[in-house]
Write a protein that holds these residues in place. Structure first.
Motif, mmCIF file in Angstrom:
data_model
loop_
_atom_site.group_PDB
_atom_site.id
_atom_site.type_symbol
_atom_site.label_atom_id
_atom_site.label_comp_id
_atom_site.label_asym_id
_atom_site.label_seq_id
_atom_site.Cartn_x
_atom_site.Cartn_y
_atom_site.Cartn_z
ATOM 1 N N GLY A 192 0.807 -1.213 0.000
ATOM 2 C CA GLY A 192 0.000 0.000 0.000
ATOM 3 C C GLY A 192 0.837 1.258 0.000
ATOM 4 O O GLY A 192 0.570 2.199 -0.750
ATOM 5 N N GLN A 193 1.882 1.279 0.831
ATOM 6 C CA GLN A 193 2.712 2.481 0.904
ATOM 7 C C GLN A 193 3.566 2.662 -0.344
ATOM 8 O O GLN A 193 3.773 3.780 -0.799
ATOM 9 C CB GLN A 193 3.604 2.415 2.142
ATOM 10 N N SER A 194 4.066 1.560 -0.889
ATOM 11 C CA SER A 194 4.849 1.670 -2.119
ATOM 12 C C SER A 194 3.976 2.157 -3.266
ATOM 13 O O SER A 194 4.405 2.982 -4.082
ATOM 14 C CB SER A 194 5.461 0.307 -2.459
ATOM 15 N N ALA A 195 2.733 1.663 -3.328
ATOM 16 C CA ALA A 195 1.814 2.123 -4.373
ATOM 17 C C ALA A 195 1.404 3.571 -4.148
ATOM 18 O O ALA A 195 1.187 4.323 -5.103
ATOM 19 C CB ALA A 195 0.575 1.227 -4.411
ATOM 20 N N LEU A 208 0.459 -9.968 -6.423
ATOM 21 C CA LEU A 208 0.511 -9.202 -7.679
ATOM 22 C C LEU A 208 -0.847 -8.568 -7.991
ATOM 23 O O LEU A 208 -0.911 -7.416 -8.439
ATOM 24 C CB LEU A 208 0.953 -10.101 -8.829
ATOM 25 N N LEU A 209 -1.928 -9.308 -7.742
ATOM 26 C CA LEU A 209 -3.262 -8.756 -7.974
ATOM 27 C C LEU A 209 -3.514 -7.581 -7.033
ATOM 28 O O LEU A 209 -4.039 -6.536 -7.458
ATOM 29 C CB LEU A 209 -4.324 -9.830 -7.778
ATOM 30 N N PHE A 210 -3.110 -7.726 -5.774
ATOM 31 C CA PHE A 210 -3.304 -6.634 -4.827
ATOM 32 C C PHE A 210 -2.445 -5.425 -5.200
ATOM 33 O O PHE A 210 -2.867 -4.273 -5.025
ATOM 34 C CB PHE A 210 -2.959 -7.105 -3.409
ATOM 35 N N MET A 211 -1.235 -5.673 -5.718
ATOM 36 C CA MET A 211 -0.398 -4.567 -6.188
ATOM 37 C C MET A 211 -1.096 -3.793 -7.303
ATOM 38 O O MET A 211 -1.074 -2.556 -7.322
ATOM 39 C CB MET A 211 0.946 -5.104 -6.699
ATOM 40 N N MET A 243 -0.978 7.359 1.942
ATOM 41 C CA MET A 243 -0.264 6.445 2.839
ATOM 42 C C MET A 243 -0.988 6.291 4.168
ATOM 43 O O MET A 243 -1.009 5.213 4.762
ATOM 44 C CB MET A 243 1.162 6.960 3.071
ATOM 45 N N MET A 244 -1.575 7.394 4.658
ATOM 46 C CA MET A 244 -2.290 7.348 5.921
ATOM 47 C C MET A 244 -3.499 6.421 5.834
ATOM 48 O O MET A 244 -3.749 5.630 6.746
ATOM 49 C CB MET A 244 -2.734 8.754 6.319
ATOM 50 N N PHE A 245 -4.243 6.505 4.713
ATOM 51 C CA PHE A 245 -5.409 5.648 4.547
ATOM 52 C C PHE A 245 -5.014 4.177 4.544
ATOM 53 O O PHE A 245 -5.701 3.332 5.136
ATOM 54 C CB PHE A 245 -6.139 5.992 3.246
ATOM 55 N N VAL A 246 -3.901 3.869 3.882
ATOM 56 C CA VAL A 246 -3.432 2.480 3.825
ATOM 57 C C VAL A 246 -3.124 1.964 5.224
ATOM 58 O O VAL A 246 -3.535 0.863 5.607
ATOM 59 C CB VAL A 246 -2.188 2.369 2.925
ATOM 60 N N GLN A 247 -2.401 2.769 6.009
ATOM 61 C CA GLN A 247 -2.036 2.343 7.356
ATOM 62 C C GLN A 247 -3.267 2.150 8.239
ATOM 63 O O GLN A 247 -3.385 1.144 8.947
ATOM 64 C CB GLN A 247 -1.090 3.352 7.993
ATOM 65 N N VAL A 248 -4.179 3.104 8.213
ATOM 66 C CA VAL A 248 -5.360 3.038 9.081
ATOM 67 C C VAL A 248 -6.185 1.791 8.782
ATOM 68 O O VAL A 248 -6.589 1.058 9.703
ATOM 69 C CB VAL A 248 -6.221 4.312 8.924
ATOM 70 N N PHE A 249 -6.434 1.516 7.508
ATOM 71 C CA PHE A 249 -7.270 0.366 7.169
ATOM 72 C C PHE A 249 -6.554 -0.957 7.460
ATOM 73 O O PHE A 249 -7.213 -1.974 7.715
ATOM 74 C CB PHE A 249 -7.700 0.430 5.705
ATOM 75 N N THR A 250 -5.225 -0.957 7.433
ATOM 76 C CA THR A 250 -4.505 -2.174 7.804
ATOM 77 C C THR A 250 -4.574 -2.407 9.307
ATOM 78 O O THR A 250 -4.723 -3.545 9.763
ATOM 79 C CB THR A 250 -3.037 -2.111 7.355
#
Length: 258
Positions: free
Chosen positions: A74-77, A151-154, A178-185
């Motif tokens: 998520g953060q790399s994307a 790969l599909l998730f990427m 990046m914040m959204f990715v972290q929070v949902f994880t």
């Protein structure tokens, strides 16, 4: 045939351009790797020993790796949102539109470079996990499944981040992805089992897409199959990929015509 060859050349040229941008800004990859890596070390050494072992059927490093990998991807994307928005702000989108190149190559270039960054970051995180004691039970077939899911998730995250980069007005705003990715994880089964959570939070965490993907990865790591969460995970990822791709193209056309 010539149109296809020219299209592939345009895709290759723009992809290499975006990869070169990443190489000139290694901090993008470093931040994408360092944050999840630090989280993995902190959770493992600071919280792992404090966790109630009865809640886990495996070691804590084995448990949290799926969540860490999801954050890494998520953060790399998410850096793609920043790069896309920066290109638009600098007027590069208008410039490419006036050149004899396929307009779609602008998006394809960013997607390909994001996938390359993501693969590198994910491999590094896996290497660190093995150093810390991660010991999966997956065989060759299961690893193929793991690679396919990742790969599909990427792809899903990359197209969603491309869309976000097209929607926002500044690179600073794009960086908030990046914040959204972290929070949902964090609001998933990535770091603690959902059955230990309050009822309302548990219901949300159990049915949100990241939990389904994380549990699918865990099943492949340790249970020898895709597990019962895979159908829901596949539906979520396919739906989000279609939405991200469709609305990215729509927003891209709108940006060009405006």
């Amino acid at each position: 045939m010539n149109k296809t060859i020219n299209l592939l050349k345009d895709y290759k040229t723009l992809s290499l351009r975006c990869i070169r941008i990443s190489l000139r800004n290694p901090e993008m990859i470093i931040m994408s790797v360092m944050t999840p890596a630090l989280l993995m070390v902190l959770f493992y050494y600071l919280f792992g020993s404090a966790m109630d072992a009865s809640h886990f059927t495996t070691s804590y490093i084995n448990y949290i790796l799926a969540g860490i990998v999801i954050i890494t991807i998520g953060q790399s994307a998410a850096t793609t949102s920043v790069v896309v928005c920066t290109d638009i702000q600098k007027g590069l989108l208008d410039r490419f539109s006036s050149l004899p190149v396929a307009r779609s190559s602008f998006l394809v270039g960013h997607v390909v470079s994001a996938l390359v960054r993501n693969v590198v970051a994910t491999i590094i995180v896996f290497i660190l996990a093995f150093v810390l004691g991660f010991r999966p039970e997956a065989g060759f077939v299961q690893w193929l499944g793991i690679i396919g899911v990742l790969l599909l998730f990427m792809l899903v995250m990359t197209w969603l981040c491309v869309l976000f980069g097209l929607l926002v007005k500044s690179p600073e705003a794009a960086n908030s992805m990046m914040m959204f990715v972290q929070v949902f994880t964090y609001l998933s089964s990535g770091f603690v089992p959902t059955h230990t959570m309050p009822t309302a939070l548990r219901l949300f965490c159990e049915h949100q897409p990241l939990t389904r993907i994380i549990e699918t990865l865990r099943a492949l790591f340790f249970d020898g199959g895709l597990g019962g969460n895979f159908p829901a995970a596949l539906i979520w990822m396919t739906s989000l990929l279609v939405l991200g791709y469709f609305f990215s193209l729509r927003m891209f056309k709108k940006r060009i015509s405006s």
